[in-house]
Write a protein that holds these residues in place. Structure first.
Motif, PDB file in Angstrom:
ATOM      1  N   VAL A 355     -22.392  -4.460  -9.778  1.00  0.00           N
ATOM      2  CA  VAL A 355     -22.995  -5.863  -9.546  1.00  0.00           C
ATOM      3  C   VAL A 355     -23.448  -6.115  -8.537  1.00  0.00           C
ATOM      4  CG1 VAL A 355     -23.008  -8.302 -10.391  1.00  0.00           C
ATOM      5  CG2 VAL A 355     -21.948  -5.820 -12.408  1.00  0.00           C
ATOM      6  N   ILE A 356     -24.732  -7.023  -8.356  1.00  0.00           N
ATOM      7  CA  ILE A 356     -25.003  -7.063  -7.252  1.00  0.00           C
ATOM      8  C   ILE A 356     -25.295  -8.710  -7.150  1.00  0.00           C
ATOM      9  CG2 ILE A 356     -26.736  -7.276  -5.008  1.00  0.00           C
ATOM     10  CD1 ILE A 356     -27.778  -4.269  -5.912  1.00  0.00           C
ATOM     11  N   ARG A 370     -16.914   1.725  -9.628  1.00  0.00           N
ATOM     12  CA  ARG A 370     -17.329   3.070  -9.217  1.00  0.00           C
ATOM     13  C   ARG A 370     -18.040   3.301  -8.087  1.00  0.00           C
ATOM     14  NH1 ARG A 370     -22.709   6.354 -11.530  1.00  0.00           N
ATOM     15  NH2 ARG A 370     -22.508   8.200 -10.516  1.00  0.00           N
ATOM     16  N   ILE A 371     -18.908   2.193  -7.199  1.00  0.00           N
ATOM     17  CA  ILE A 371     -19.143   2.185  -6.208  1.00  0.00           C
ATOM     18  C   ILE A 371     -18.020   1.712  -5.215  1.00  0.00           C
ATOM     19  CG2 ILE A 371     -20.111  -0.321  -6.677  1.00  0.00           C
ATOM     20  CD1 ILE A 371     -21.605   2.197  -3.924  1.00  0.00           C
ATOM     21  N   GLU A 372     -16.903   0.487  -5.346  1.00  0.00           N
ATOM     22  CA  GLU A 372     -16.269   0.397  -4.226  1.00  0.00           C
ATOM     23  C   GLU A 372     -14.619   1.666  -4.215  1.00  0.00           C
ATOM     24  OE1 GLU A 372     -13.732  -2.698  -6.326  1.00  0.00           O
ATOM     25  OE2 GLU A 372     -15.684  -4.029  -6.072  1.00  0.00           O
ATOM     26  N   LEU A 402     -31.474  -2.828  -5.236  1.00  0.00           N
ATOM     27  CA  LEU A 402     -31.243  -4.022  -3.676  1.00  0.00           C
ATOM     28  C   LEU A 402     -32.273  -4.724  -3.435  1.00  0.00           C
ATOM     29  CD1 LEU A 402     -28.995  -2.526  -1.214  1.00  0.00           C
ATOM     30  CD2 LEU A 402     -28.200  -4.620  -2.574  1.00  0.00           C
ATOM     31  N   ARG A 403     -34.397  -3.529  -3.864  1.00  0.00           N
ATOM     32  CA  ARG A 403     -35.231  -5.111  -3.166  1.00  0.00           C
ATOM     33  C   ARG A 403     -35.795  -5.728  -4.084  1.00  0.00           C
ATOM     34  NH1 ARG A 403     -36.377   0.858  -1.677  1.00  0.00           N
ATOM     35  NH2 ARG A 403     -37.050   1.520  -3.868  1.00  0.00           N
ATOM     36  N   GLU A 404     -35.245  -5.275  -5.775  1.00  0.00           N
ATOM     37  CA  GLU A 404     -35.177  -6.267  -7.333  1.00  0.00           C
ATOM     38  C   GLU A 404     -34.517  -7.513  -6.596  1.00  0.00           C
ATOM     39  OE1 GLU A 404     -34.279  -3.415  -9.989  1.00  0.00           O
ATOM     40  OE2 GLU A 404     -36.257  -2.810 -10.147  1.00  0.00           O
ATOM     41  N   LYS A 405     -33.664  -7.673  -5.708  1.00  0.00           N
ATOM     42  CA  LYS A 405     -32.601  -8.328  -5.562  1.00  0.00           C
ATOM     43  C   LYS A 405     -33.689  -9.249  -4.448  1.00  0.00           C
ATOM     44  CE  LYS A 405     -29.973  -8.507  -9.025  1.00  0.00           C
ATOM     45  NZ  LYS A 405     -29.628  -9.455  -9.723  1.00  0.00           N
TER      46      LYS A 405
END
Length: 424
Positions: A355-356, A370-372, A402-405
């Motif tokens: 989640v961003i 997963r990413i952590e 990230l670009r979408e955010k």
């Protein structure tokens, strides 16, 4: 001291780091990678023990950390797995994850185990990453972080028989008379503030456990008075003895008491109201020649299919017949089937991979197991390891998200304990 609630913090062990090494032998100038894997971190395990009676030990110790796994060694030697950290708790302990309030373990049998924090897996040594394109990988994985969480524990007394009734109806007197337990008896309400267990011994080596549980008042199902402290402890009993004061000395109507208490049981749990109840009409010695109240209670209960046993807790009158009937019901009691296994392993609820979100300082924060774990297990000081991380990053399409955010070059990205500067 009887303690029936506790709050503890558990942390499983981190997995051991994988080793990055190469064979160095005489006449083998280009030995391949031989770094071993790290060992498994220690689990945190709750174990039900019939010899433990309360949660009092957790008043003085609330932090429990398992040991990390050993690091991998050269020559493909694996690191040592860490031993599990075992924590003994009483039978009847219900464990909840504090954050979600979800029940993750219900320990009701001696020796039953629940893994409440799984140890991190060991990192892989560099020999795992050899390929036809890269025969000398210089990187190895770090160990996976352990899990950590706050737990809430509640103890529900395990007794065959529970004494039910308003304060001062004589529950403690009954337990003192029929067992070796010595609850306080006095002429004021709420003499008993904690559950007290006693073993009732009958002839021919027959016995069962009886609990004198604090009395309740109107509104107990909503937590009024001793409320939930009372109701929680009768959930696991097999039979209930509903004690009524038929002397009228307290100025209350025993039939009104009976209906009010059963109304509280029904509001708290459908399971409670379905339990078999025997009616103990106590203090018959104070009725003298006027037994109108006892007759009224017997007629009222007969119409509802309830068995009434006139007793006097002080003299023991009528107790033998009551206990024999209790024994018969306990012996023929059939437990409702429960889906329990010997070992329960805590599993976090399913979530998206990541989640961003935005932090107060404007940084983009990426969270998700997963990413952590990927960040925690990556050695960013090694160039090959860094390139592998970048490949996985692209595969997960994090740049696109990230670009979408609305991220821009130079913005800060924060994952786990690492901070990155975003570059296009």
């Amino acid at each position: 001291m009887f303690i029936d609630r506790a709050r503890i913090f558990v942390q499983s062990g981190k997995g051991g780091d994988g080793m990055s090494s190469f064979r160095h032998e005489k006449f083998v100038p280009k030995g391949g990678p031989n770094g071993g894997d790290g060992g498994q971190g220690g689990d945190v395990v709750l174990v039900a023990d019939r010899n433990v009676n309360t949660l009092v030990d957790f008043r003085y110790r609330r932090l429990f950390k398992a040991k990390p796994g050993g690091n991998g060694q050269s020559s493909n030697k694996y690191g040592r797995d860490a031993a599990a950290l075992e924590i003994t708790v009483p039978l009847g302990t219900v464990v909840r994850e504090e954050e979600s309030d979800r029940v993750i373990a219900d320990l009701s049998r001696d020796g039953q185990r629940a893994v409440v924090a799984k140890g991190g897996r060991g990192g892989r040594g560099n020999w795992h990453f050899r390929t036809s394109a890269n025969r000398t990988p210089t990187f190895a994985e770090k160990g996976e972080p352990g899990e950590e969480r706050w737990l809430k524990m509640e103890l529900k007394v395990l007794a065959d028989v529970g004494l039910l009734g308003y304060p001062s109806v004589g529950k403690s007197s009954i337990l003192r008379k029929v067992s070796a337990a010595q609850p306080e008896v006095a002429a004021y309400h709420f003499t008993t503030l904690n559950p007290i267990l006693g073993v009732v011994d009958l002839s021919e080596h027959r016995s069962f456990v009886m609990a004198d549980i604090p009395g309740l008042i109107d509104g107990a199902a909503e937590g009024v008075g001793l409320g939930h402290d009372f109701l929680r402890h009768i959930e696991r009993t097999k039979i209930l003895i509903h004690v009524l004061d038929v002397s009228g000395m307290e100025g209350r109507d025993p039939l009104e008491d009976y209906e009010k208490i059963n109304a509280e049981l029904a509001k708290y749990s459908e399971k409670l109201i379905k339990k078999k109840q025997l009616i103990a009409a106590n203090k018959v010695d104070l009725l003298a020649a006027d037994r109108e109240m006892l007759t009224r209670v017997e007629s009222y209960m007969a119409a509802r299919g309830q068995e009434v046993f006139p007793i006097c807790a002080l003299t023991g009158e009528g107790l033998e017949a009551l206990l024999e009937r209790v024994w018969t019901l306990v012996e023929t009691y059939e437990e409702e089937p429960e889906e329990n296994t010997e070992e329960v392993v805590y599993r976090a609820k399913d979530t998206t991979d990541f989640v961003i979100s935005r932090a107060d300082d404007g940084a983009f924060v990426i969270t998700g197991a997963r990413i952590e774990n990927l960040v925690a297990m990556t050695n960013f000081d090694d160039e090959q390891s860094l390139r592998r991380f970048q490949r996985i990053w692209r595969y997960m399409e994090l740049d696109k998200m990230l670009r979408e955010k609305g991220i821009h070059e130079g913005d800060t990205v924060r994952i786990y304990e690492m901070e990155f500067e975003y570059q296009v």
